[in-house]
Structures are given as C-alpha cells and as structure tokens.
Design a protein around this motif. Structure first.
Motif, PDB file in Angstrom:
ATOM      1  N   LYS A  20       6.987  -5.344  -6.934  1.00  0.00           N
ATOM      2  CA  LYS A  20       6.030  -4.538  -6.177  1.00  0.00           C
ATOM      3  C   LYS A  20       4.614  -4.770  -6.688  1.00  0.00           C
TER       4      LYS A  20
ATOM      5  N   TRP B  87       1.471   2.140  -1.843  1.00  0.00           N
ATOM      6  CA  TRP B  87       1.297   2.091  -0.389  1.00  0.00           C
ATOM      7  C   TRP B  87       0.304   3.129   0.115  1.00  0.00           C
TER       8      TRP B  87
ATOM      9  N   GLU C 201      10.017  -3.124   0.270  1.00  0.00           N
ATOM     10  CA  GLU C 201       8.567  -3.323   0.298  1.00  0.00           C
ATOM     11  C   GLU C 201       8.147  -4.132   1.535  1.00  0.00           C
TER      12      GLU C 201
END
Length: 202
Positions: A16, A37, A71
């Motif tokens: 990530k 995010w 993701e």
C-alpha cells in the motif's frame, strides 16, 4: 496548469505504501500527503494539492490487481467517483497495449455508465466455452438417463413392481425417477446452450 496526459506505472507496487508513493509522485501531491485513501480523495479534488491531468493512464493494473486486490478496487472506485465530479477527466487502463476506459459516458444520457476494468470480451468468450462444455455433458447425461429409463420400463416386473435379474432387484418406480432426471438434465443442457449462444454474441 494541468498536463494533458499522465501515465502511472503501478506494476511494481507490492504494498500500500509503494502504491501511494507512485500516486503521490505522479499526481503531484504535497509532501505532507497522508499515504491513505482519505488523503488521496482530498488531494485529487483540490487543484492546489495535485496536478491532475486531463487524461490519466493507469499502466500495470493487472499486476496491481494480483498483488493488492483491495487497493486496486479502491483506486478504481475513487477514480470513478472523481470522474462523476469531473466529466472532462478521462481515465483509462493500459495493460499489454490494450486500453480500456474506466468510466464510459454516453452523451445522449445524463447519467454515466460504468464499465468494469477488465477485458469483457475475454470473459464472455470463457463463459461461452464453459457453457458449451457443460451443455454437452448435461445433454449426454440426459440421453443416458433416458436410455436407462426406457430399458427399465421394458423389464418384466411382477405384481409388486419388482424384477430380479439375478444380480440386482429392480423397482418399477425407478423408471419415473430416471425419466425425471433425464428431463432435468436435458433441460439444463438447453439452458446452458442458450447462455453459450448469448455469450458468443457479446
């Protein structure tokens, strides 16, 4: 001034953190970008915190989908929502030379229509092949069961509906069972054949 086209290579993102590093560098996020995010969403909606192009190309999405499926899906979802807010933004997926639009908008309609970020033609082709094979198997099974039912129907049953051939004790009621199973198998074969034909037309 926003660039006309920016390509982000996501093929090497194996975490990530690595993914957000690519996004931050490619889209010009500030140094204090939070690498999550929520921060991504805030930056792409603020021209002062990003250099969002008119055309964003995402390369290596297939590799990202394999390495980080959650993701990858979140990235797609947020970019789709962003395109709804910014109709002028184009986002395409580039994998192996094939480009697929993330969001398809039909000018004659007000609402945008989404298309999945996959090669649908390949999916329908695979579905067509699978259904064709299953239809053939079910058809053969249905014919076999129908033949067994026909054979059982011709046995010389006694008054109680039994016939013993020296090895197996046959029951007259089994004729109905085999007949019903044959009908269901053939019906399923027809249904799968119909799906096969519909998938081929896609």
């Amino acid at each position: 001034m926003s660039p006309d086209e920016t390509t982000l290579d996501l093929s090497q993102a194996r975490s990530k953190q690595a993914l957000h590093n690519v996004l931050a560098k490619g889209l010009g996020f500030p140094n204090y970008y939070g690498m999550n995010w929520d921060a991504f969403w805030d930056c792409v909606r603020d021209d002062d915190q990003s250099r969002l192009p008119r055309h964003l190309v995402l390369a290596g999405m297939a590799q990202l989908q394999q390495a980080l499926p959650r993701e990858a899906e979140m990235l797609r979802r947020l970019l789709r929502e962003l395109q709804q807010e910014r109709p002028s933004l184009r986002v395409t997926i580039s994998d192996g030379g094939l480009r697929t639009a993330l969001l398809v908008q039909y000018p004659e309609m007000q609402a945008p229509f989404f298309c999945a970020v996959i090669d649908l033609s390949m999916k329908f082709s695979a579905l067509s092949t699978v259904c064709a094979g299953l239809s053939a198997v079910c058809g053969a099974l249905g014919c076999l069961l129908a033949w067994v039912a026909w054979q059982r129907a011709g046995l010389p049953y006694n008054e109680e509906g039994h016939y013993f051939d020296g090895l197996v004790n046959h029951h007259q009621q089994s004729v109905l069972v085999y007949g019903v199973l044959a009908f269901l198998a053939l019906l399923l074969a027809l249904g799968l054949a119909w799906v096969h034909l519909r998938a081929r037309r896609r």
